[in-house]
Design an enzyme around this catalytic site. Structure first.
Site, PDB file in Angstrom:
ATOM      1  N   ARG A 342     -32.209  25.635  -8.867  1.00  0.00           N
ATOM      2  CA  ARG A 342     -33.122  26.531  -9.565  1.00  0.00           C
ATOM      3  C   ARG A 342     -34.242  25.731 -10.246  1.00  0.00           C
ATOM      4  O   ARG A 342     -34.346  24.514 -10.065  1.00  0.00           O
ATOM      5  CB  ARG A 342     -32.371  27.395 -10.580  1.00  0.00           C
ATOM      6  CG  ARG A 342     -31.852  26.639 -11.781  1.00  0.00           C
ATOM      7  CD  ARG A 342     -31.138  27.586 -12.737  1.00  0.00           C
ATOM      8  NE  ARG A 342     -30.588  26.869 -13.860  1.00  0.00           N
ATOM      9  CZ  ARG A 342     -29.431  27.160 -14.434  1.00  0.00           C
ATOM     10  NH1 ARG A 342     -28.684  28.144 -13.964  1.00  0.00           N
ATOM     11  NH2 ARG A 342     -29.007  26.475 -15.475  1.00  0.00           N
ATOM     12  N   ASP A 343     -35.043  26.414 -11.046  1.00  0.00           N
ATOM     13  CA  ASP A 343     -36.214  25.743 -11.621  1.00  0.00           C
ATOM     14  C   ASP A 343     -35.848  24.906 -12.841  1.00  0.00           C
ATOM     15  O   ASP A 343     -36.437  25.050 -13.903  1.00  0.00           O
ATOM     16  CB  ASP A 343     -37.301  26.774 -11.947  1.00  0.00           C
ATOM     17  CG  ASP A 343     -36.791  27.902 -12.847  1.00  0.00           C
ATOM     18  OD1 ASP A 343     -35.586  27.881 -13.194  1.00  0.00           O
ATOM     19  OD2 ASP A 343     -37.582  28.785 -13.208  1.00  0.00           O
ATOM     20  N   GLU A 344     -34.815  24.052 -12.652  1.00  0.00           N
ATOM     21  CA  GLU A 344     -34.441  23.072 -13.690  1.00  0.00           C
ATOM     22  C   GLU A 344     -34.317  21.707 -13.015  1.00  0.00           C
ATOM     23  O   GLU A 344     -35.234  20.938 -12.975  1.00  0.00           O
ATOM     24  CB  GLU A 344     -33.121  23.455 -14.366  1.00  0.00           C
ATOM     25  CG  GLU A 344     -33.227  24.737 -15.133  1.00  0.00           C
ATOM     26  CD  GLU A 344     -32.317  24.783 -16.346  1.00  0.00           C
ATOM     27  OE1 GLU A 344     -32.174  23.778 -17.038  1.00  0.00           O
ATOM     28  OE2 GLU A 344     -31.743  25.859 -16.590  1.00  0.00           O
ATOM     29  N   ASP A 351     -24.576  17.635 -19.999  1.00  0.00           N
ATOM     30  CA  ASP A 351     -23.822  17.721 -18.760  1.00  0.00           C
ATOM     31  C   ASP A 351     -23.358  16.328 -18.345  1.00  0.00           C
ATOM     32  O   ASP A 351     -22.222  16.130 -17.915  1.00  0.00           O
ATOM     33  CB  ASP A 351     -24.684  18.332 -17.643  1.00  0.00           C
ATOM     34  CG  ASP A 351     -25.314  19.662 -18.046  1.00  0.00           C
ATOM     35  OD1 ASP A 351     -25.771  19.786 -19.198  1.00  0.00           O
ATOM     36  OD2 ASP A 351     -25.371  20.576 -17.210  1.00  0.00           O
ATOM     37  N   TRP A 403     -25.039  16.921 -26.681  1.00  0.00           N
ATOM     38  CA  TRP A 403     -26.050  16.557 -25.677  1.00  0.00           C
ATOM     39  C   TRP A 403     -26.580  15.166 -26.042  1.00  0.00           C
ATOM     40  O   TRP A 403     -26.372  14.200 -25.310  1.00  0.00           O
ATOM     41  CB  TRP A 403     -27.159  17.614 -25.644  1.00  0.00           C
ATOM     42  CG  TRP A 403     -26.857  18.723 -24.673  1.00  0.00           C
ATOM     43  CD1 TRP A 403     -27.495  18.964 -23.489  1.00  0.00           C
ATOM     44  CD2 TRP A 403     -25.834  19.738 -24.777  1.00  0.00           C
ATOM     45  NE1 TRP A 403     -26.924  20.054 -22.844  1.00  0.00           N
ATOM     46  CE2 TRP A 403     -25.908  20.542 -23.618  1.00  0.00           C
ATOM     47  CE3 TRP A 403     -24.865  20.038 -25.717  1.00  0.00           C
ATOM     48  CZ2 TRP A 403     -25.056  21.619 -23.394  1.00  0.00           C
ATOM     49  CZ3 TRP A 403     -24.010  21.113 -25.491  1.00  0.00           C
ATOM     50  CH2 TRP A 403     -24.121  21.877 -24.349  1.00  0.00           C
ATOM     51  N   GLU A 604     -21.398  26.800 -12.573  1.00  0.00           N
ATOM     52  CA  GLU A 604     -21.860  26.643 -13.959  1.00  0.00           C
ATOM     53  C   GLU A 604     -21.019  27.498 -14.914  1.00  0.00           C
ATOM     54  O   GLU A 604     -20.712  27.100 -16.022  1.00  0.00           O
ATOM     55  CB  GLU A 604     -23.332  27.085 -14.036  1.00  0.00           C
ATOM     56  CG  GLU A 604     -23.940  27.028 -15.412  1.00  0.00           C
ATOM     57  CD  GLU A 604     -25.408  27.439 -15.414  1.00  0.00           C
ATOM     58  OE1 GLU A 604     -25.819  28.189 -14.504  1.00  0.00           O
ATOM     59  OE2 GLU A 604     -26.145  27.009 -16.320  1.00  0.00           O
ATOM     60  N   HIS A 625     -23.007  23.140 -10.606  1.00  0.00           N
ATOM     61  CA  HIS A 625     -23.182  22.473 -11.894  1.00  0.00           C
ATOM     62  C   HIS A 625     -21.939  21.597 -12.060  1.00  0.00           C
ATOM     63  O   HIS A 625     -20.841  22.117 -12.110  1.00  0.00           O
ATOM     64  CB  HIS A 625     -23.188  23.533 -13.003  1.00  0.00           C
ATOM     65  CG  HIS A 625     -24.490  23.704 -13.691  1.00  0.00           C
ATOM     66  ND1 HIS A 625     -25.604  24.189 -13.059  1.00  0.00           N
ATOM     67  CD2 HIS A 625     -24.852  23.474 -14.980  1.00  0.00           C
ATOM     68  CE1 HIS A 625     -26.595  24.258 -13.944  1.00  0.00           C
ATOM     69  NE2 HIS A 625     -26.170  23.809 -15.117  1.00  0.00           N
TER      70      HIS A 625
END
Ligand code: BGC
Length: 718
Positions: A342-344, A351, A403, A604, A625
């Site tokens: 996708r647009d990531e 992660d 993160w 995901e 993911h």
């Protein structure tokens, strides 16, 4: 490096099409030739019609403004008397609009879209006498629009095979910046595997769909004979919807399309300057009835060597293991990305920290992460803040517990797996800056409170409409603050730094944490208290966790933060059977639920598809993911029983946690000290544990401890 070369481009402004550069020269006697090259964008070079090297999407993806990798190829065998070097250049990560959801008024995004792509190269020719001639990119090279009429990371590629490159021009010189150039550091991305078509079928809606039977990251090669001008168009997707129709709304704004215009006769093509995450293709135009031999999927990923493997007597578990390996390969494309479709497709730090242990047992990722950590250090702000993604394409000032803590957790784990202290030395200051940043910005002394976090991202106990699980964000953040401080202290001790002030800080954090959070509300809170050693009564906390899971109907409620640790938290305190119950559960929510639903990579969300076959959402629903694939580290450590006793597997403790619910489980692991193997199986109700160790080790079985020298052994349990 490349000191004399100039940055050349077709235009001072970004061009809509890709560019192709040309350099021709005559060569008589010579002994050696090299091409030194890098680009703002992604490039592919050919010399006299032959591909130079095999690096796909070179020069890879780094914090470009500070670190741009230069590749050096030996081209001696490709040089002839008359030579033509051609280099195609596309936007790549450098100037494709990324990421997709950032508003158009975001200056940073506009900036990236407006940057022109450019090339910097040198051809080094050494003749028989040792004399060196260097041809550098300058006004004398040629450049034209390429037959690649369009290429972007998210949207795909358009190629006109009949387009004749004729309009060669002199390039413009953009500048002579060299300060950000570095030698190639990471593993190169390469074409690693081919996947054949499994079936081609018509959906209920009447679409023609090609299924490769496996989600991959890369592109599709097509081959066919056609007439000039015939068109081929297809779109990529990961899953079908519940009716069996093509679906890719979950790619969001990423178009993920290929458009190819045939030349007369034989056509063989695959995109060169972009990639996709996909299992299915929806064929929108094709000159004849599509056949399996027209297509083959090419999986690209960083050249990481597989070091681990696990096999069991359970078919579904084996499929999950395969999905985890594919999840890793498909997301280790120079940067550890959240997802490939996708647009990531960004280097999300959370992660990566969740998965790093698993990643380092499955593959040798030392070089891969060394390079990415160097980017992380560059992306870290002066005040110590670590951004959510590296390279920092969001650049929005946001950071989060679990993160940003990638800065401590990842080097620490890599040291554990590889025994290489340079991970600690290189990152100590960055770790320290990070802990100092939290100390300086928190609203509550000795805890971490008052910031925006992602919490237990995607936990199933999330309140309606939220992506954050119910675990208290200040609890999660404070637990990670404690953990990062502990890692900093241990790192400092190992490399002889003065960490006394952090020892004191750590003790205070633990005390304050215990006072502030005497009870735990969610599964993830229990898990963190246990694995980060914050619980004052761990045995009681583990018992409470077990009770809570049972009360929750054996359904995991954990998200990105709790899931990597939940089985460890259970089996470490005697709840091995419960850990296996969660691992082998097939009902929703569970790892094997996705397997039952046909997954070929890791989802995901626990409920990517719910039990009725509906998508949980269109917005955040990747089927690839790797984060929840972190469960495989539990299989190596606890199920197979391979525990690192001294960093780099210099000393090992073998202590398997077994279950009658699995007939057998076998693991191989290539460690820095040699091959480790274990297998346990039930032989007429008796446990047989076979061990091969390259180092002195200790085996613990049924309360009996046996010291062993390197070799192969068989133990019998009860
Ligand atoms: C990404 C995640 C990431 C998260 C952070 C998502 O959009 O895909 O994997 O960690 O954002 O909240």
């Amino acid at each position: 490096m490349l000191e004399k070369a100039k940055w050349i481009s077709l235009s001072e402004k970004p061009t809509a099409t890709c560019q192709v550069f040309r350099k021709t020269w005559q060569q008589t006697e010579f002994s050696q030739a090299e091409l030194w090259i890098t680009a703002r964008g992604v490039y592919e070079a050919t010399l006299n019609g032959k591909r130079v090297g095999d690096f796909v999407l070179a020069p890879g993806w780094t914090e470009y403004d500070e670190r741009l990798q230069v590749q050096r190829y030996v081209i001696t065998d490709l040089v002839k008397a008359t030579n033509e070097l051609q280099i195609e250049l596309g936007k790549g990560w450098y100037s494709s609009p990324m990421p997709g959801w950032i508003a158009d008024d975001n200056e940073d995004k506009r900036g990236r879209m407006e940057r022109p792509t450019a090339l910097l190269a040198e051809i080094h020719l050494t003749d028989a006498t040792g004399k060196k001639t260097i041809l550098v990119t300058d006004e004398q090279w040629e450049v034209a629009e390429s037959a690649i009429r369009f290429s972007e990371i998210y949207d795909g590629e358009t190629y006109d095979a009949g387009f004749l490159v004729t309009d060669w021009q002199r390039p413009v010189i953009l500048d002579e910046t060299h300060e950000n150039l570095i030698a190639q550091e990471g593993e190169m991305i390469q074409e690693k595997e081919r996947v054949a078509v499994k079936r081609i079928f018509q959906t209920p809606k009447g679409e023609t769909v090609v299924d490769f039977g496996q989600e991959v990251t890369g592109y599709v090669e097509i081959q066919l004979t056609a007439q000039r001008g015939a068109e081929i168009k297809f779109t990529h997707g990961e899953v079908l919807d519940k009716e069996g129709n093509f679906y890719n709304a979950n790619y969001r704004s990423a178009k993920a399309q290929v458009h190819y215009i045939c030349q007369e006769g034989y056509n063989q093509y695959h995109p060169k300057l972009t990639f996709f995450g996909f299992r299915y293709l929806k064929i929108e135009a094709f000159p004849e009835t599509p056949r399996a031999d027209h297509f083959s999927a090419i999986a690209i990923y960083s050249d990481i060597k597989q070091t681990g493997s696990i096999e069991t007597g359970n078919v579904q578990l084996n499929q999950l293991i395969s999905n985890i390996f594919w999840g890793q390969k498909t997301n280790f494309v120079d940067v550890p990305t959240d997802c490939p479709q996708r647009d990531e497709r960004l280097g999300w730090t959370g992660d990566a920290q969740a998965f790093v242990k698993a990643a380092s047992y499955n593959y040798d990722v030392a070089r891969f992460f060394k390079k990415w950590l160097a980017d992380l250090r560059v992306a870290q702000k002066e005040n110590g803040m670590v951004p959510d993604v590296v390279p920092d394409y969001l650049n929005d000032g946001h950071y989060s517990a679990a993160w940003a803590d990638a800065v401590t957790i990842i080097p620490w784990q890599l040291y554990q797996t590889y025994g290489d202290k340079s991970f600690l030395v290189d990152n100590f200051e960055a770790m320290q800056k990070w802990v100092d940043f939290v100390t300086a910005t928190t609203e509550t002394e000795n805890l971490w409170t008052g910031t925006l976090y992602f919490g237990d991202w995607l936990g199933l106990d999330a309140p309606a409409g939220s992506l954050m699980g119910s675990s208290r964000v200040d609890f999660v953040a404070s637990a990670f603050y404690a953990n990062s401080t502990r890692i900093l202290v241990e790192t400092g001790r190992l490399i002889n730094r003065d960490v006394r002030q952090y020892e004191t800080l750590y003790a205070k954090i633990v005390t304050t944490f215990r006072e502030t959070f005497p009870t735990y509300e969610t599964q993830t809170e229990h898990v963190l208290a246990l694995v980060f050693e914050l619980a004052s009564d761990p045995q009681q906390t583990a018992a409470d966790l077990a009770k809570k899971i049972e009360a929750d109907g054996f359904k995991m409620q954990t998200g990105f933060v709790g899931t990597p640790h939940i089985l460890h938290a259970l089996s470490r305190f005697g709840y091995t059977e419960l850990a296996y119950k969660l691992l082998l559960r097939t009902a929703f929510p569970s790892w094997l639920y996705s397997v039952e639903m046909g997954a070929t990579t890791v989802w995901e969300h626990w409920d990517g598809f719910n039990e009725h076959g509906d998508f949980w959402s269109e917005d955040m629903n990747s089927f690839n993911h790797y984060a929840y694939g972190s469960v495989i580290d539990w299989m190596y450590e606890e199920a197979a029983g391979i525990h690192i006793q001294q960093a780099g597997f210099k000393e090992i403790v073998f202590e398997p946690k077994v279950t009658k619910d699995l007939p057998w489980l076998a693991v191989c692991m290539e460690t820095p000290h040699g091959l480790v193997k274990t297998k346990w199986s039930w032989r007429e109700e008796q446990l047989c544990y076979e061990v091969t160790t390259p180092v002195a080790a200790c085996v613990r079985l049924d309360g009996v401890e046996t010291k062993i020298a390197p070799g192969t052994y068989t133990f019998w349990g009860k």
